[in-house]
Design a protein around this motif. Structure first.
Motif, PDB file in Angstrom:
ATOM      1  N   MET A   1       1.073  -1.190   0.102  1.00 21.48           N
ATOM      2  CA  MET A   1      -0.305  -0.380  -0.005  1.00 21.48           C
ATOM      3  C   MET A   1       0.658   1.588  -0.034  1.00 21.48           C
ATOM      4  SD  MET A   1      -3.152   0.742  -0.021  1.00 21.48           S
ATOM      5  CE  MET A   1      -4.017   1.964  -0.183  1.00 21.48           C
ATOM      6  N   PHE A   2       2.212   1.378   0.375  1.00 18.90           N
ATOM      7  CA  PHE A   2       3.024   2.357   0.185  1.00 18.90           C
ATOM      8  C   PHE A   2       3.552   2.148  -0.848  1.00 18.90           C
ATOM      9  CE2 PHE A   2       7.527   3.801   0.195  1.00 18.90           C
ATOM     10  CZ  PHE A   2       6.885   5.015   1.175  1.00 18.90           C
ATOM     11  N   GLY A   3       3.758   1.173  -1.829  1.00 16.07           N
ATOM     12  CA  GLY A   3       3.491   2.461  -3.556  1.00 16.07           C
ATOM     13  C   GLY A   3       2.016   3.166  -2.924  1.00 16.07           C
ATOM     14  N   GLY A   4       1.179   2.586  -3.620  1.00 12.59           N
ATOM     15  CA  GLY A   4       0.488   3.342  -3.853  1.00 12.59           C
ATOM     16  C   GLY A   4       0.364   4.678  -3.600  1.00 12.59           C
ATOM     17  N   LEU A   5       0.522   5.500  -2.225  1.00 14.63           N
ATOM     18  CA  LEU A   5       0.266   6.453  -1.066  1.00 14.63           C
ATOM     19  C   LEU A   5       1.370   6.992  -1.949  1.00 14.63           C
ATOM     20  CD1 LEU A   5      -0.101   5.230   2.395  1.00 14.63           C
ATOM     21  CD2 LEU A   5      -1.646   6.357   0.854  1.00 14.63           C
ATOM     22  N   LEU A   6       2.061   6.875  -2.358  1.00 10.36           N
ATOM     23  CA  LEU A   6       3.485   7.559  -3.135  1.00 10.36           C
ATOM     24  C   LEU A   6       3.246   7.341  -4.054  1.00 10.36           C
ATOM     25  CD1 LEU A   6       6.312   8.066  -2.976  1.00 10.36           C
ATOM     26  CD2 LEU A   6       6.680   5.914  -4.273  1.00 10.36           C
ATOM     27  N   PHE A   7       2.723   7.312  -5.120  1.00  8.40           N
ATOM     28  CA  PHE A   7       1.683   7.583  -6.484  1.00  8.40           C
ATOM     29  C   PHE A   7       1.314   8.555  -6.341  1.00  8.40           C
ATOM     30  CE2 PHE A   7      -1.784   7.640  -8.420  1.00  8.40           C
ATOM     31  CZ  PHE A   7      -0.862   7.923 -10.599  1.00  8.40           C
ATOM     32  N   LEU A   8       0.091   8.351  -5.383  1.00  7.98           N
ATOM     33  CA  LEU A   8      -0.776   9.422  -4.725  1.00  7.98           C
ATOM     34  C   LEU A   8      -0.129  10.796  -4.181  1.00  7.98           C
ATOM     35  CD1 LEU A   8      -3.945   8.314  -2.649  1.00  7.98           C
ATOM     36  CD2 LEU A   8      -3.768   9.196  -5.410  1.00  7.98           C
ATOM     37  N   TRP A   9       1.136  10.797  -3.717  1.00  6.98           N
ATOM     38  CA  TRP A   9       2.327  11.808  -2.911  1.00  6.98           C
ATOM     39  C   TRP A   9       2.072  12.408  -4.680  1.00  6.98           C
ATOM     40  CZ3 TRP A   9       2.795  15.011   0.976  1.00  6.98           C
ATOM     41  CH2 TRP A   9       3.447  15.456   0.985  1.00  6.98           C
ATOM     42  N   ARG A  61      -2.971  -0.308  -5.629  1.00  5.28           N
ATOM     43  CA  ARG A  61      -2.375  -1.777  -5.074  1.00  5.28           C
ATOM     44  C   ARG A  61      -1.718  -1.982  -5.950  1.00  5.28           C
ATOM     45  NH1 ARG A  61      -6.341  -5.124  -4.518  1.00  5.28           N
ATOM     46  NH2 ARG A  61      -7.226  -3.928  -2.435  1.00  5.28           N
ATOM     47  N   TRP A  62      -1.958  -1.798  -7.289  1.00  6.83           N
ATOM     48  CA  TRP A  62      -1.534  -2.282  -8.682  1.00  6.83           C
ATOM     49  C   TRP A  62      -0.114  -1.307  -8.783  1.00  6.83           C
ATOM     50  CZ3 TRP A  62      -0.551   0.515 -13.314  1.00  6.83           C
ATOM     51  CH2 TRP A  62      -0.227   0.107 -14.160  1.00  6.83           C
ATOM     52  N   THR A  63      -0.082  -0.186  -8.387  1.00  2.00           N
ATOM     53  CA  THR A  63       1.308   0.477  -9.133  1.00  2.00           C
ATOM     54  C   THR A  63       2.109   0.572  -7.053  1.00  2.00           C
ATOM     55  OG1 THR A  63      -0.097   2.260  -6.990  1.00  2.00           O
ATOM     56  CG2 THR A  63      -0.576   2.988  -9.458  1.00  2.00           C
ATOM     57  N   GLY A  64       2.023  -0.010  -6.838  1.00  2.00           N
ATOM     58  CA  GLY A  64       2.489  -0.384  -5.377  1.00  2.00           C
ATOM     59  C   GLY A  64       3.131  -1.540  -5.561  1.00  2.00           C
ATOM     60  N   GLU A  65       3.030  -2.874  -6.600  1.00  2.00           N
ATOM     61  CA  GLU A  65       3.144  -4.064  -6.562  1.00  2.00           C
ATOM     62  C   GLU A  65       3.850  -3.745  -8.127  1.00  2.00           C
ATOM     63  OE1 GLU A  65       0.205  -6.448  -8.320  1.00  2.00           O
ATOM     64  OE2 GLU A  65      -0.826  -6.721  -6.076  1.00  2.00           O
ATOM     65  N   ARG A  67       6.201  -0.961  -8.212  1.00  3.66           N
ATOM     66  CA  ARG A  67       6.898  -0.455  -8.252  1.00  3.66           C
ATOM     67  C   ARG A  67       7.813  -1.254  -6.938  1.00  3.66           C
ATOM     68  NH1 ARG A  67       8.538   4.716  -6.867  1.00  3.66           N
ATOM     69  NH2 ARG A  67       6.902   5.160  -7.438  1.00  3.66           N
ATOM     70  N   ASP A  68       7.182  -2.431  -6.477  1.00  2.19           N
ATOM     71  CA  ASP A  68       7.425  -3.459  -5.616  1.00  2.19           C
ATOM     72  C   ASP A  68       8.829  -4.726  -6.828  1.00  2.19           C
ATOM     73  OD1 ASP A  68       6.907  -2.964  -3.557  1.00  2.19           O
ATOM     74  OD2 ASP A  68       5.439  -4.105  -3.083  1.00  2.19           O
ATOM     75  N   LEU A  69       8.357  -4.912  -7.835  1.00  2.00           N
ATOM     76  CA  LEU A  69       8.926  -4.998  -8.693  1.00  2.00           C
ATOM     77  C   LEU A  69      10.202  -4.601 -10.027  1.00  2.00           C
ATOM     78  CD1 LEU A  69       5.424  -7.294 -11.005  1.00  2.00           C
ATOM     79  CD2 LEU A  69       7.396  -8.598  -9.068  1.00  2.00           C
ATOM     80  N   ALA A  70       9.560  -3.389 -10.060  1.00  2.00           N
ATOM     81  CA  ALA A  70      10.370  -2.111 -10.405  1.00  2.00           C
ATOM     82  C   ALA A  70      11.810  -2.428  -9.295  1.00  2.00           C
ATOM     83  CB  ALA A  70      10.652  -0.988 -10.902  1.00  2.00           C
ATOM     84  N   GLY A  71      11.884  -2.671  -7.959  1.00  2.00           N
ATOM     85  CA  GLY A  71      12.622  -2.352  -7.245  1.00  2.00           C
ATOM     86  C   GLY A  71      13.582  -3.875  -7.212  1.00  2.00           C
ATOM     87  N   LYS A  72      13.317  -4.913  -7.486  1.00  2.00           N
ATOM     88  CA  LYS A  72      13.458  -5.975  -7.668  1.00  2.00           C
ATOM     89  C   LYS A  72      14.571  -6.349  -7.843  1.00  2.00           C
ATOM     90  CE  LYS A  72      10.195  -8.593  -4.876  1.00  2.00           C
ATOM     91  NZ  LYS A  72       8.620  -9.056  -4.576  1.00  2.00           N
ATOM     92  N   ARG A  73      13.912  -6.132  -9.702  1.00  2.00           N
ATOM     93  CA  ARG A  73      15.199  -5.945 -10.831  1.00  2.00           C
ATOM     94  C   ARG A  73      15.932  -5.490 -11.133  1.00  2.00           C
ATOM     95  NH1 ARG A  73       9.988  -5.486 -14.815  1.00  2.00           N
ATOM     96  NH2 ARG A  73       9.047  -8.050 -14.775  1.00  2.00           N
ATOM     97  N   GLY A  74      15.948  -3.984 -10.427  1.00  2.00           N
ATOM     98  CA  GLY A  74      16.757  -2.631 -10.000  1.00  2.00           C
ATOM     99  C   GLY A  74      18.190  -3.665  -8.729  1.00  2.00           C
ATOM    100  N   ALA A  75      17.875  -4.741  -8.477  1.00  2.00           N
ATOM    101  CA  ALA A  75      18.678  -5.028  -7.219  1.00  2.00           C
ATOM    102  C   ALA A  75      19.377  -5.779  -8.149  1.00  2.00           C
ATOM    103  CB  ALA A  75      18.152  -5.450  -6.121  1.00  2.00           C
ATOM    104  N   GLU A  76      18.773  -6.642  -9.248  1.00  4.13           N
ATOM    105  CA  GLU A  76      19.874  -8.166  -9.353  1.00  4.13           C
ATOM    106  C   GLU A  76      20.659  -7.713 -10.100  1.00  4.13           C
ATOM    107  OE1 GLU A  76      17.024  -9.826 -12.322  1.00  4.13           O
ATOM    108  OE2 GLU A  76      15.578 -10.550 -11.027  1.00  4.13           O
TER     109      GLU A  76
END
Length: 76
Positions: A1-9, A61-65, A67-76
């Motif tokens: 849900m943090f990703g959704g709030l970040l989108f709104l911000w 919820r989708w924007t959070g997902e 963002r999480d996927l993009a973060g995981k790809r950047g860590a690889e």
């Protein structure tokens, strides 16, 4: 849900206390609902938000997902 709030911000930058004046949110609302962006009032904004609340929550919820996927790809 943090990703959704970040989108709104980020989407309300410069208009955090009056999100219905955000050009980005006006454009999104116009695209989704057909209301004219120049004519959107606070009442229209909140009415739309209430009427479409489940779709909006799903989108946040989708924007959070994504963002999480993009973060995981950047860590690889």
């Amino acid at each position: 849900m943090f990703g959704g709030l970040l989108f709104l911000w980020n989407a309300t930058k410069g208009h955090r206390l009056t999100p219905w004046n955000s050009p980005y949110l006006r454009w999104r609302l116009e695209t989704y609902s057909g209301l004219k962006a120049e004519q959107i009032t606070a009442k229209d904004f909140f009415r739309f938000g209430w009427r479409e609340r489940w779709q909006l929550l799903r989108f946040l919820r989708w924007t959070g997902e994504i963002r999480d996927l993009a973060g995981k790809r950047g860590a690889e």
